[in-house]
Structures are given as structure tokens and as C-alpha cells.
Design a protein around this motif. Sequence first.
Motif, PDB file in Angstrom:
ATOM      1  N   HIS A 291     -15.359   4.721  -5.041  1.00  0.00           N
ATOM      2  CA  HIS A 291     -15.458   3.317  -4.670  1.00  0.00           C
ATOM      3  C   HIS A 291     -14.513   3.041  -3.501  1.00  0.00           C
ATOM      4  CE1 HIS A 291     -17.949   2.527  -8.157  1.00  0.00           C
ATOM      5  NE2 HIS A 291     -17.140   3.342  -8.817  1.00  0.00           N
ATOM      6  N   LEU A 292     -15.084   2.840  -2.328  1.00  0.00           N
ATOM      7  CA  LEU A 292     -14.286   2.638  -1.118  1.00  0.00           C
ATOM      8  C   LEU A 292     -13.449   1.374  -1.172  1.00  0.00           C
ATOM      9  CD1 LEU A 292     -16.816   3.726   1.644  1.00  0.00           C
ATOM     10  CD2 LEU A 292     -14.965   5.048   0.632  1.00  0.00           C
ATOM     11  N   ASP A 293     -13.923   0.351  -1.829  1.00  0.00           N
ATOM     12  CA  ASP A 293     -13.177  -0.898  -1.905  1.00  0.00           C
ATOM     13  C   ASP A 293     -11.958  -0.806  -2.815  1.00  0.00           C
ATOM     14  OD1 ASP A 293     -14.857  -2.134  -0.120  1.00  0.00           O
ATOM     15  OD2 ASP A 293     -16.131  -3.025  -1.655  1.00  0.00           O
TER      16      ASP A 293
ATOM     17  N   ARG B  55      -8.765  -0.532  -0.794  1.00  0.00           N
ATOM     18  CA  ARG B  55      -8.393  -1.792  -0.142  1.00  0.00           C
ATOM     19  C   ARG B  55      -7.739  -2.734  -1.152  1.00  0.00           C
ATOM     20  NH1 ARG B  55     -13.156  -4.380   2.026  1.00  0.00           N
ATOM     21  NH2 ARG B  55     -13.165  -2.601   3.399  1.00  0.00           N
ATOM     22  N   ALA B  56      -8.302  -2.822  -2.341  1.00  0.00           N
ATOM     23  CA  ALA B  56      -7.718  -3.679  -3.376  1.00  0.00           C
ATOM     24  C   ALA B  56      -6.322  -3.188  -3.748  1.00  0.00           C
ATOM     25  CB  ALA B  56      -8.625  -3.706  -4.603  1.00  0.00           C
ATOM     26  N   GLU B  57      -6.151  -1.887  -3.813  1.00  0.00           N
ATOM     27  CA  GLU B  57      -4.842  -1.323  -4.178  1.00  0.00           C
ATOM     28  C   GLU B  57      -3.802  -1.585  -3.094  1.00  0.00           C
ATOM     29  OE1 GLU B  57      -2.372   0.331  -6.913  1.00  0.00           O
ATOM     30  OE2 GLU B  57      -4.472  -0.186  -7.172  1.00  0.00           O
ATOM     31  N   MET B  58      -4.169  -1.431  -1.833  1.00  0.00           N
ATOM     32  CA  MET B  58      -3.192  -1.652  -0.767  1.00  0.00           C
ATOM     33  C   MET B  58      -2.791  -3.113  -0.664  1.00  0.00           C
ATOM     34  SD  MET B  58      -5.200  -1.227   2.814  1.00  0.00           S
ATOM     35  CE  MET B  58      -6.556  -2.295   3.256  1.00  0.00           C
TER      36      MET B  58
ATOM     37  N   SER C  52       3.080  -5.048  -6.469  1.00  0.00           N
ATOM     38  CA  SER C  52       3.215  -4.441  -7.795  1.00  0.00           C
ATOM     39  C   SER C  52       4.000  -3.124  -7.732  1.00  0.00           C
ATOM     40  CB  SER C  52       1.843  -4.206  -8.430  1.00  0.00           C
ATOM     41  OG  SER C  52       1.142  -3.202  -7.732  1.00  0.00           O
ATOM     42  N   TYR C  53       4.200  -2.591  -6.545  1.00  0.00           N
ATOM     43  CA  TYR C  53       4.986  -1.371  -6.360  1.00  0.00           C
ATOM     44  C   TYR C  53       6.396  -1.668  -5.862  1.00  0.00           C
ATOM     45  CZ  TYR C  53       0.486   0.876  -6.876  1.00  0.00           C
ATOM     46  OH  TYR C  53      -0.731   1.285  -7.353  1.00  0.00           O
TER      47      TYR C  53
ATOM     48  N   PHE D 119     -10.591  -3.226  10.687  1.00  0.00           N
ATOM     49  CA  PHE D 119      -9.477  -2.280  10.534  1.00  0.00           C
ATOM     50  C   PHE D 119      -8.360  -3.033   9.821  1.00  0.00           C
ATOM     51  CE2 PHE D 119      -5.614  -0.149  12.086  1.00  0.00           C
ATOM     52  CZ  PHE D 119      -5.914   1.164  11.764  1.00  0.00           C
ATOM     53  N   HIS D 120      -8.094  -2.644   8.586  1.00  0.00           N
ATOM     54  CA  HIS D 120      -7.115  -3.358   7.763  1.00  0.00           C
ATOM     55  C   HIS D 120      -5.733  -2.742   7.934  1.00  0.00           C
ATOM     56  CE1 HIS D 120     -10.091  -5.745   5.572  1.00  0.00           C
ATOM     57  NE2 HIS D 120     -10.868  -4.700   5.743  1.00  0.00           N
ATOM     58  N   VAL D 121      -4.763  -3.600   8.207  1.00  0.00           N
ATOM     59  CA  VAL D 121      -3.366  -3.187   8.333  1.00  0.00           C
ATOM     60  C   VAL D 121      -2.580  -3.957   7.277  1.00  0.00           C
ATOM     61  CG1 VAL D 121      -1.338  -3.097   9.842  1.00  0.00           C
ATOM     62  CG2 VAL D 121      -3.642  -2.830  10.812  1.00  0.00           C
ATOM     63  N   VAL D 122      -1.922  -3.230   6.400  1.00  0.00           N
ATOM     64  CA  VAL D 122      -1.109  -3.845   5.354  1.00  0.00           C
ATOM     65  C   VAL D 122       0.280  -3.229   5.439  1.00  0.00           C
ATOM     66  CG1 VAL D 122      -0.839  -4.224   2.876  1.00  0.00           C
ATOM     67  CG2 VAL D 122      -3.117  -4.139   3.880  1.00  0.00           C
TER      68      VAL D 122
END
Length: 130
Positions: free
Chosen positions: A23-25, A28-31, A36-37, A116-119
Motif C-alpha cells: 500500500h503506497l499510501d 505517506r500516512a506514516e511520515m 508519534s516518534y 512530491f511530499h516533503v516532511v
Amino acid sequence: PPSYPLRQYYTTVTSGLQNLGIHLDASRAEMLNLSSYGFINVHHETLKIPIGTWPKNKTLKAVGLYAKVGITDGLQAMAYGPLCRGMGWSKQEVEAMLVGVRRCLDEGGVHAYLPFHVVYGQKALEGTNE
């Protein structure tokens, strides 16, 4: 548009990966959940990466060229596993789809972007929330 061959390609590959349990999404949800980390001041930006040399801006034109080349060079490699094993397609069906995708990339009639997501965030000092 939904009928754009590149969009159909990514939608179908994503479905094939899901059929294989990928699951590619999920990444994204984790990043987006870095807090939580133990990270603080978490920021998320979504940049638009053009596909092709259609932008007027010189830098974006170069970025778009690299994106187009990267996508074109990786189409076949990214397609076979998800589409053959995940969707049950034959190699001939995959190749037929790729003809349309390559054609749409070469024609360049659609001003397409990739998100392009940057977190990023800061690791909190040990024992504090700051």
C-alpha cells in the motif's frame, strides 16, 4: 484528466501493488505521523514536479525534463510485477498500455505534475517535549 494514459498507468499499478499487499499510501500516512516518534515542529509541504519541458521557468523546465526521463525509463520496470502478478495481465497487455503512456509523454499536450511530499521536523531534546 482521468482518461490521461499516465494517470491510468499509475492508478492501475497502484491497484496491482495493493493486490500484492503493498500500500503506497501507508508510507505517506506514516511520515505525516512523525510526532508519534518524538519529533516536534513537524512540517509537510507538497511540491508540484512538472512532467516534461512545458514550464516557462528555466529551472522547472529542467526538473520536468528529468522527471519525464525518469518516468519513461522506469515505466516497464515498474509495470511488470504489479500488472502481471498483481492484476493477472499478460506481458503483451502491459506493453500495449505502455505504448499509450509513452505517446502521451512524448506529445506533451497535458501540463501534468507529480506531487512530491516533503516532511521534516525536529527531534525533541531527551526528557522534554521541546
